[in-house]
Write a protein that holds these residues in place. Structure first.
Motif, mmCIF file in Angstrom:
data_model
loop_
_atom_site.group_PDB
_atom_site.id
_atom_site.type_symbol
_atom_site.label_atom_id
_atom_site.label_comp_id
_atom_site.label_asym_id
_atom_site.label_seq_id
_atom_site.Cartn_x
_atom_site.Cartn_y
_atom_site.Cartn_z
ATOM 1 N N SER A 160 -8.447 -12.994 79.133
ATOM 2 C CA SER A 160 -9.719 -12.594 78.536
ATOM 3 C C SER A 160 -10.290 -13.782 77.779
ATOM 4 O O SER A 160 -9.544 -14.527 77.133
ATOM 5 C CB SER A 160 -9.534 -11.410 77.580
ATOM 6 N N THR A 169 -19.507 -7.728 79.355
ATOM 7 C CA THR A 169 -20.373 -7.833 80.523
ATOM 8 C C THR A 169 -20.494 -9.285 80.985
ATOM 9 O O THR A 169 -20.481 -9.572 82.192
ATOM 10 C CB THR A 169 -21.773 -7.273 80.197
ATOM 11 N N HIS A 205 -17.363 -10.188 82.837
ATOM 12 C CA HIS A 205 -17.284 -9.476 84.112
ATOM 13 C C HIS A 205 -18.158 -10.150 85.169
ATOM 14 O O HIS A 205 -17.766 -10.244 86.343
ATOM 15 C CB HIS A 205 -17.724 -8.026 83.913
ATOM 16 N N ARG A 206 -19.314 -10.632 84.755
ATOM 17 C CA ARG A 206 -20.229 -11.258 85.713
ATOM 18 C C ARG A 206 -19.859 -12.705 86.017
ATOM 19 O O ARG A 206 -20.094 -13.201 87.118
ATOM 20 C CB ARG A 206 -21.657 -11.172 85.174
#
Length: 401
Positions: free
Chosen positions: A275, A326, A329-330
């Motif tokens: 992450s 987000t 994720h993208r």
């Protein structure tokens, strides 16, 4: 007004600070070095970063330094110049600019300097997180509260170490070392605008020419302990590795390193994290992923990643964790793809052993030969590699590929 601490005045750091200012945040940009870095090795700024650079207002400050009439040459083990191909043409992009890394940083600095507070010789020493803020103690003795802390301080990130843990947990070494410096003298046998690649098993040298700037030399070589090697004096380490090359070019390059005012000298590694954010702290650029110079997308992704982060923070308003989720994720599929491509590209620039070097040379011969080059051309998204190879063959005048 929401406040952000951005650590690191490189491409990703200045781009993030500028984008945060654009969406109404108050960023503070700190840099542990006493002054802004200039120069650096050459880079290819891919078209993926063109539109984000325009939105940041820096695109007009970027320019393609590639010499349109420059030849691409290679030198064999006997010191002879032979036709080569343009490595940048092998990258899947419709357009690109060849420039110095410092060119991108200069354009960003001109844009960010008048609108964002910057503190040099300053970095975080402690980061404590609350539910809706992060409290940071800086090396100048001050303690301040921020809504977001952005770690953009490179491969050896202090922010990552303070929040995520030691670098060794996330760094994956290529067991390669890089050195780069400006050349102040022309090289024997080369004319202005010539680009040169010298490739041997486990070691290579690249000379990138520009139409309006001194050329840059970049050395790449394999080493079992790159972190320890990078702590040595560059000129001493390079003479040990590159001694014995035939012909005048490599010895002249080693002399140029001795004369250079500054030489970049570091290990080549990627960063792999599960992450990129933790609470109110997010990592960007080389701090988060470090694509390495082999990918060719580090500069453009630093710009586009910062642009996307600011856009999503603006869209999500007060929900900063959702914006960070987000954003990752993208962006992560793009980063993963470029990290994987770097493992392929490194074999072209630095074959690890003799069989890999022989295979590479066969590919270059195929591309540089006008008859067989069409096969190679059909496999590429661009025709520049074959065109430049054919031109080099014609200009050399009888040299065998």
């Amino acid at each position: 007004m929401r406040r952000a601490l951005v650590v690191g005045a490189g491409i990703s750091g200045m781009a993030t600070a500028l984008r945060l200012h654009q969406i109404g945040w108050e960023p503070l940009l700190v840099e542990r070095a006493p002054d802004r870095r200039t120069g650096g090795y050459f880079t290819v700024f891919m078209s993926d970063g063109f539109e984000p650079a325009k939105r940041l207002g820096i695109f007009d400050g970027l320019r393609d330094r590639a010499d349109p009439h420059g030849r691409y040459l290679e030198m064999d083990r006997y010191g002879r110049l032979v036709p080569g191909i343009n490595p940048a043409a092998m990258m899947p992009a419709s357009a690109s600019y060849t420039m110095l890394r410092g060119d991108v940083e200069e354009a960003l600095f001109q844009a960010v300097n008048s609108v964002v507070e910057m503190r040099f010789s300053t970095g975080p020493t402690e980061i404590r997180q609350g539910r809706d803020h992060a409290e940071v103690t800086l090396s100048d003795g001050s303690t301040e509260r921020f809504d977001l802390v952005v770690g953009a301080d490179g491969l050896h990130s202090t922010v990552r170490e303070l929040v995520f843990g030691p670098e060794d947990l996330y760094r994956r070494d290529f067991h390669h070392v890089v050195a780069a410096c400006l050349l102040d003298h022309p090289l024997t046998g080369l004319r202005k605008g010539d680009n040169l690649l010298v490739v041997d098993a486990g070691r290579s040298v690249a000379v990138q020419a520009f139409h309006d700037h001194d050329p840059v030399a970049m050395f790449l070589y394999c080493h079992p302990w790159p972190a320890a090697e990078a702590r040595k004096r560059p000129a001493v380490a390079l003479r040990r590795v590159y001694g014995g090359f035939k012909g005048p070019v490599v010895p002249e390059l080693l002399d140029a390193v001795e004369r250079a005012e500054s030489t970049l000298f570091d290990q080549i590694s990627q960063i792999h994290l599960s992450s990129w954010s933790r609470g109110r702290v997010v990592l960007v650029g080389d701090s988060a992923w470090s694509l390495t110079l082999y990918s060719g997308f580090g500069s453009s992704l630093g710009i586009s990643g910062a642009d996307l982060l600011g856009t999503l923070l603006s869209e999500h308003g007060e929900d900063i964790p959702a914006a960070l989720g987000t954003w990752e994720h993208r962006l992560r599929p793009v980063v993963t793809r470029h990290q994987k491509s770097a493992h392929f590209a490194k074999n072209f620039l630095l074959p690890a052993n003799k069989p890999a070097r022989v295979l590479r040379r066969m590919v270059v011969r195929t591309a540089a030969n006008p008859r067989t080059g069409k096969i190679f051309q059909a496999l590429l998204p661009s025709t520049k590699a074959t065109q430049s190879a054919t031109k080099s063959k014609q200009d050399i005048g009888g040299a065998r590929p």
